[in-house]
Motif scaffolding. Structure first.
Motif, PDB file in Angstrom:
ATOM      1  N   ASP A  19       0.831  -1.197   0.000  1.00  0.00           N
ATOM      2  CA  ASP A  19       0.000   0.000   0.000  1.00  0.00           C
ATOM      3  C   ASP A  19       0.871   1.255   0.000  1.00  0.00           C
ATOM      4  O   ASP A  19       0.605   2.203  -0.745  1.00  0.00           O
ATOM      5  CB  ASP A  19      -0.931  -0.019   1.214  1.00  0.00           C
ATOM      6  N   GLY A  20       1.920   1.263   0.804  1.00  0.00           N
ATOM      7  CA  GLY A  20       2.847   2.395   0.814  1.00  0.00           C
ATOM      8  C   GLY A  20       3.566   2.552  -0.511  1.00  0.00           C
ATOM      9  O   GLY A  20       3.741   3.664  -1.017  1.00  0.00           O
ATOM     10  N   LEU A  21       3.990   1.427  -1.087  1.00  0.00           N
ATOM     11  CA  LEU A  21       4.680   1.441  -2.376  1.00  0.00           C
ATOM     12  C   LEU A  21       3.782   2.022  -3.467  1.00  0.00           C
ATOM     13  O   LEU A  21       4.191   2.899  -4.230  1.00  0.00           O
ATOM     14  CB  LEU A  21       5.121   0.027  -2.744  1.00  0.00           C
ATOM     15  N   VAL A  22       2.547   1.562  -3.534  1.00  0.00           N
ATOM     16  CA  VAL A  22       1.616   2.051  -4.553  1.00  0.00           C
ATOM     17  C   VAL A  22       1.335   3.541  -4.345  1.00  0.00           C
ATOM     18  O   VAL A  22       1.291   4.315  -5.303  1.00  0.00           O
ATOM     19  CB  VAL A  22       0.310   1.220  -4.542  1.00  0.00           C
ATOM     20  N   GLY A  23       1.201   3.958  -3.109  1.00  0.00           N
ATOM     21  CA  GLY A  23       0.975   5.377  -2.829  1.00  0.00           C
ATOM     22  C   GLY A  23       2.144   6.244  -3.280  1.00  0.00           C
ATOM     23  O   GLY A  23       1.954   7.299  -3.893  1.00  0.00           O
ATOM     24  N   ARG A  24       3.359   5.816  -2.982  1.00  0.00           N
ATOM     25  CA  ARG A  24       4.542   6.586  -3.408  1.00  0.00           C
ATOM     26  C   ARG A  24       4.655   6.616  -4.929  1.00  0.00           C
ATOM     27  O   ARG A  24       4.982   7.655  -5.511  1.00  0.00           O
ATOM     28  CB  ARG A  24       5.808   5.994  -2.785  1.00  0.00           C
ATOM     29  N   LEU A  25       4.376   5.480  -5.579  1.00  0.00           N
ATOM     30  CA  LEU A  25       4.460   5.436  -7.036  1.00  0.00           C
ATOM     31  C   LEU A  25       3.355   6.258  -7.699  1.00  0.00           C
ATOM     32  O   LEU A  25       3.565   6.832  -8.765  1.00  0.00           O
ATOM     33  CB  LEU A  25       4.431   3.988  -7.526  1.00  0.00           C
ATOM     34  N   ARG A  26       2.197   6.321  -7.064  1.00  0.00           N
ATOM     35  CA  ARG A  26       1.101   7.139  -7.586  1.00  0.00           C
ATOM     36  C   ARG A  26       1.537   8.616  -7.632  1.00  0.00           C
ATOM     37  O   ARG A  26       1.349   9.310  -8.625  1.00  0.00           O
ATOM     38  CB  ARG A  26      -0.145   6.984  -6.706  1.00  0.00           C
ATOM     39  N   VAL A  27       2.175   9.073  -6.561  1.00  0.00           N
ATOM     40  CA  VAL A  27       2.659  10.457  -6.502  1.00  0.00           C
ATOM     41  C   VAL A  27       3.806  10.664  -7.488  1.00  0.00           C
ATOM     42  O   VAL A  27       3.846  11.677  -8.208  1.00  0.00           O
ATOM     43  CB  VAL A  27       3.095  10.808  -5.060  1.00  0.00           C
ATOM     44  N   ALA A  28       4.747   9.723  -7.538  1.00  0.00           N
ATOM     45  CA  ALA A  28       5.911   9.853  -8.421  1.00  0.00           C
ATOM     46  C   ALA A  28       5.480   9.877  -9.888  1.00  0.00           C
ATOM     47  O   ALA A  28       6.081  10.590 -10.692  1.00  0.00           O
ATOM     48  CB  ALA A  28       6.885   8.703  -8.174  1.00  0.00           C
ATOM     49  N   PHE A  29       4.445   9.116 -10.249  1.00  0.00           N
ATOM     50  CA  PHE A  29       3.953   9.109 -11.627  1.00  0.00           C
ATOM     51  C   PHE A  29       3.537  10.514 -12.051  1.00  0.00           C
ATOM     52  O   PHE A  29       3.906  10.990 -13.122  1.00  0.00           O
ATOM     53  CB  PHE A  29       2.764   8.141 -11.747  1.00  0.00           C
ATOM     54  N   GLU A  30       2.796  11.194 -11.194  1.00  0.00           N
ATOM     55  CA  GLU A  30       2.329  12.533 -11.527  1.00  0.00           C
ATOM     56  C   GLU A  30       3.476  13.542 -11.490  1.00  0.00           C
ATOM     57  O   GLU A  30       3.490  14.486 -12.277  1.00  0.00           O
ATOM     58  CB  GLU A  30       1.197  12.933 -10.586  1.00  0.00           C
TER      59      GLU A  30
END
Length: 177
Positions: A131-142
């Motif tokens: 969940d933390g990984l997906v959250g960080r990647l969601r922000v990094a994508f944008e």
């Protein structure tokens, strides 16, 4: 009388030179204790940015995802990435949380936390880590130029996968949700 005047003048001169030398010594001591003044350097100093723990993790995770994209066959660009590619990336991660199956004897009778579990149940990444990984990647994508409406880390299939991992982890601990 001239001898007396000469003696007085010599005594006065000796006193003045004595005062000057002691004053000079005290100035030397003070000057010696001062920090030297260095003019500012004409070249700007190279500063290494210090990132927070979150920023460091986000950069590390984004670099790992970019490596996944580069190694993917056929070649995959960020604009082509979908939620299924995110799931493939998440499945490649090797975790250290044991997910007990329904037939495992350790599902109900868990050993003490200090003793190792000798069953052959799979090790997976814990839900909280994913969940933390997906959250960080969601922000990094944008942050790396992706549009929020095209963010593959926000795809429904990714949210469903995270929910299933959370439920499987809870069942593996013997907790019914």
């Amino acid at each position: 009388m001239s001898a007396a005047v000469a003696a007085a003048a010599a005594a006065a001169a000796a006193r003045v030179s004595s005062n000057r030398s002691s004053h000079h010594r005290s100035n030397q001591a003070v000057n010696h204790r001062r920090m030297p003044f260095y003019p500012p350097s004409p070249q700007p100093a190279l500063l290494v940015p210090v990132f927070s723990r979150y920023e460091s993790l986000k950069r590390r995770d984004w670099n790992a995802f970019e490596q996944y994209l580069n190694k993917h066959r056929p070649n995959l660009r960020l604009s082509q990435c979908s939620g299924l590619h995110v799931l493939e990336f998440l499945e490649d991660r090797f975790g250290n949380t044991k997910f007990h199956t329904q037939n495992c004897p350790f599902l109900v009778n868990r050993p003490e936390p200090q003793s190792p579990c000798s069953c052959s149940c799979p090790l997976k990444e814990a839900w909280s880590s994913l969940d933390g990984l997906v959250g960080r990647l969601r922000v990094a994508f944008e942050e790396n130029g992706g549009r929020p409406e095209m963010n593959p880390f926000s795809a429904p299939v990714v949210r469903l996968y995270l929910r299933e991992v959370k439920e499987a982890e809870a069942m593996g601990r013997g907790i019914a949700l």
